[in-house]
Every structure is written in structure tokens, then in C-alpha cells.
Design a protein around this motif. Structure first.
Motif, PDB file in Angstrom:
ATOM      1  N   LYS A  88      -8.147   7.441  11.106  1.00  0.00           N
ATOM      2  CA  LYS A  88      -9.289   8.328  10.858  1.00  0.00           C
ATOM      3  C   LYS A  88     -10.583   7.687  11.326  1.00  0.00           C
ATOM      4  O   LYS A  88     -11.473   8.364  11.838  1.00  0.00           O
ATOM      5  CB  LYS A  88      -9.373   8.642   9.354  1.00  0.00           C
ATOM      6  CG  LYS A  88      -8.245   9.514   8.854  1.00  0.00           C
ATOM      7  CD  LYS A  88      -8.374   9.771   7.361  1.00  0.00           C
ATOM      8  CE  LYS A  88      -7.248  10.659   6.842  1.00  0.00           C
ATOM      9  NZ  LYS A  88      -7.348  10.872   5.385  1.00  0.00           N
ATOM     10  N   SER A  95      -3.423   4.913   8.164  1.00  0.00           N
ATOM     11  CA  SER A  95      -4.036   6.237   8.158  1.00  0.00           C
ATOM     12  C   SER A  95      -5.548   6.137   8.179  1.00  0.00           C
ATOM     13  O   SER A  95      -6.227   6.856   8.927  1.00  0.00           O
ATOM     14  CB  SER A  95      -3.578   7.005   6.913  1.00  0.00           C
ATOM     15  OG  SER A  95      -4.202   8.266   6.843  1.00  0.00           O
ATOM     16  N   ALA A  96      -6.097   5.227   7.372  1.00  0.00           N
ATOM     17  CA  ALA A  96      -7.551   5.045   7.322  1.00  0.00           C
ATOM     18  C   ALA A  96      -8.072   4.532   8.657  1.00  0.00           C
ATOM     19  O   ALA A  96      -9.141   4.949   9.123  1.00  0.00           O
ATOM     20  CB  ALA A  96      -7.904   4.072   6.201  1.00  0.00           C
ATOM     21  N   GLN A  97      -7.295   3.650   9.276  1.00  0.00           N
ATOM     22  CA  GLN A  97      -7.701   3.108  10.569  1.00  0.00           C
ATOM     23  C   GLN A  97      -7.716   4.208  11.619  1.00  0.00           C
ATOM     24  O   GLN A  97      -8.625   4.281  12.461  1.00  0.00           O
ATOM     25  CB  GLN A  97      -6.755   1.993  10.985  1.00  0.00           C
ATOM     26  CG  GLN A  97      -7.181   1.270  12.261  1.00  0.00           C
ATOM     27  CD  GLN A  97      -6.245   0.123  12.597  1.00  0.00           C
ATOM     28  OE1 GLN A  97      -5.048   0.187  12.333  1.00  0.00           O
ATOM     29  NE2 GLN A  97      -6.788  -0.930  13.173  1.00  0.00           N
ATOM     30  N   GLU A 103      -1.285   3.704   4.125  1.00  0.00           N
ATOM     31  CA  GLU A 103      -2.653   4.134   3.828  1.00  0.00           C
ATOM     32  C   GLU A 103      -3.656   3.410   4.721  1.00  0.00           C
ATOM     33  O   GLU A 103      -4.636   4.008   5.174  1.00  0.00           O
ATOM     34  CB  GLU A 103      -2.958   3.881   2.354  1.00  0.00           C
ATOM     35  CG  GLU A 103      -2.189   4.798   1.402  1.00  0.00           C
ATOM     36  CD  GLU A 103      -2.390   4.434  -0.051  1.00  0.00           C
ATOM     37  OE1 GLU A 103      -2.932   3.332  -0.323  1.00  0.00           O
ATOM     38  OE2 GLU A 103      -2.015   5.246  -0.935  1.00  0.00           O
TER      39      GLU A 103
END
Length: 239
Positions: free
Chosen positions: A234, A230-232, A227
Motif C-alpha cells: 500500500k 500488505s502495508a508495504q 500484514e
């Protein structure tokens, strides 16, 4: 002679022993006959190669059922290989599905086999030892068999999680004394008893491996890392 024995004696065994020169301590703790659970830490895909090479008897592993679901040539090969070497598909999603999967392990133990299991449920994401899942205790208590704690040393350097091709490094395997849990047999279905047994097993694995222990499931940490990545990703695309 079975395919397992032929491959171990004439192909996989000689190759592994020549290339990785594995050292083993405590081999005398493996029973020459009868059922037992081999409970090990898990740091590399290669772990399930090094253990069978080191242990004189055939070891049947509870392997994630994803290996039986692949498509194409690779999927056919995986299914053939895991089936012919006697591995047992394990649904690791939890709940009823995992309980049903444990039946295969119980059957193997009832046949007097050695059953290999990684109590953490998945490979360590960072080399530390994580909280054990209850499957090892459920199997040990229901089958009333000993658990033999083991520690693989250096396999994370041979094949880290993100690497498909193994690196040449020397590895080791330390095998501890068999653990028996007769005092818990009458409470085999009790989750507190299962947790106590699992924690005892993990404590011995930690002692053998020298790893730092983290009282969190490895799968939880892996999910958090995914997660975060993934956030990084985005965030970078949003700039």
C-alpha cells in the motif's frame, strides 16, 4: 494391496528415493504394530511425502481441511487423493472446530494406526522451529499412546513455501525414541498438563533438528509477515 501400498511401492517411493536419496536415522524407533503419534517439524509441503516413503507402515496425517474444499479438477483430485490415502481433515481455526477435528485422529489411534502430526500447526515461515499447539498432547493423553519425535532435514530447500515445483536436494529424517506420558494420563483435560507435554515434544524435535526455537506460534508470525507485506504494498502504491 491398498492404493497407498501400491503407490508407495511402485510409484512414489522409487521416484523419491531415486531423485532425493533421503537418508533416515532411528527407523527402529517406529513400532512394528500398534498406535503411535509421529510428531515432526514442518518446513515444506513435501514433508508429507518424505515421511510416508521413509516409514515402513502407513502413516495417516491430520491435514488442513482446505485441501478438501478446492473447486474444479484440482479440487476433485485433491479430495480423491487425500481420501484414498487415508488422510484426516483438520480444522486449524482453533476452539471447538479444532476439537471436533481431533476426533478423527483419536479414531485412527483407536484403530492402531500411526498418526502423523505437525505440532507447529503450519509450515515454518523461516526455517526456525515454532511453539507447538496442544493438539499433539490432547491426542497422546486421551488415546494414551506414545509420541515419536521426528526431524526433517533440508526439506525447506526442496520446496520453500512460495515454490510449487520441488528442487532436487538430498533430504533426511531423524526419528527419536518414543516418548510416553503416563504420569499425565489422569490430567488429560488439564491445559497445563497439555502444555507441559507439548513443550517436551517440541524440545525433543528441536534437539533432533538443530533448529532455533521460537516460543511463538508460527501462524502468528505468518500473519505479521503478511500484514507487513500488505502495508508495504500500500505504501508503494501511495507514492
Amino acid at each position: 494391496m491398498s492404493f497407498y501400498s501400491i503407490a508407495k511401492r511402485f510409484a512414489v517411493g522409487p521416484a523419491v528415493n531415486t531423485i532425493f536419496r533421503p537418508w533416515v536415522k532411528g527407523l527402529d524407533h517406529i513400532p512394528s504394530e500398534g498406535a503411535a503419534i509421529l510428531a515432526s517439524n514442518h518446513m515444506s509441503f513435501s514433508d508429507s511425502v518424505f515421511i510416508p516413503v521413509a516409514v515402513p507402515r502407513q502413516v495417516r496425517f491430520l491435514a488442513k481441511n482446505d485441501y478438501w474444499k478446492g473447486r474444479g479438477v484440482a479440487g476433485v483430485w485433491n479430495r480423491w487423493f487425500f481420501n484414498i490415502t487415508g488422510q484426516i481433515p483438520m480444522d486449524r481455526s482453533g476452539g471447538q472446530a479444532s476439537q471436533i477435528s481431533l476426533a478423527g485422529g483419536l479414531e485412527a489411534l483407536s484403530n492402531g494406526d500411526l498418526l502423523g502430526i505437525y505440532p507447529e500447526g503450519t509450515r515454518s515461515p523461516d526455517g526456525r522451529l515454532y511453539r507447538g499447539k496442544l493438539g499433539v498432547a490432547q491426542l497422546a493423553l486421551r488415546a494414551q499412546v506414545p509420541v515419536i519425535p521426528m526431524a526433517l532435514i533440508g526439506t525447506d530447500k526442496v520446496q520453500p513455501i512460495d515454490k510449487n515445483i520441488p528442487r532436487v536436494r538430498r533430504v533426511g529424517l531423524i526419528i527419536g525414541e518414543p516418548m510416553t506420558f503416563e504420569s499425565y494420563y489422569d490430567n488429560a483435560g488439564d491445559r497445563f498438563a497439555q502444555r507441559a507435554v507439548t513443550d517436551e515434544v517440541m524440545s525433543q524435535i528441536m534437539r533432533l533438528s538443530g533448529q532455533e526455537y521460537v516460543d511463538v506460534y508460527a501462524a502468528t508470525v505468518k500473519k505479521q509477515l503478511e500484514e507487513a507485506r500488505s502495508a508495504q504494498g500500500k505504501g508503494k502504491r501511495g507514492k
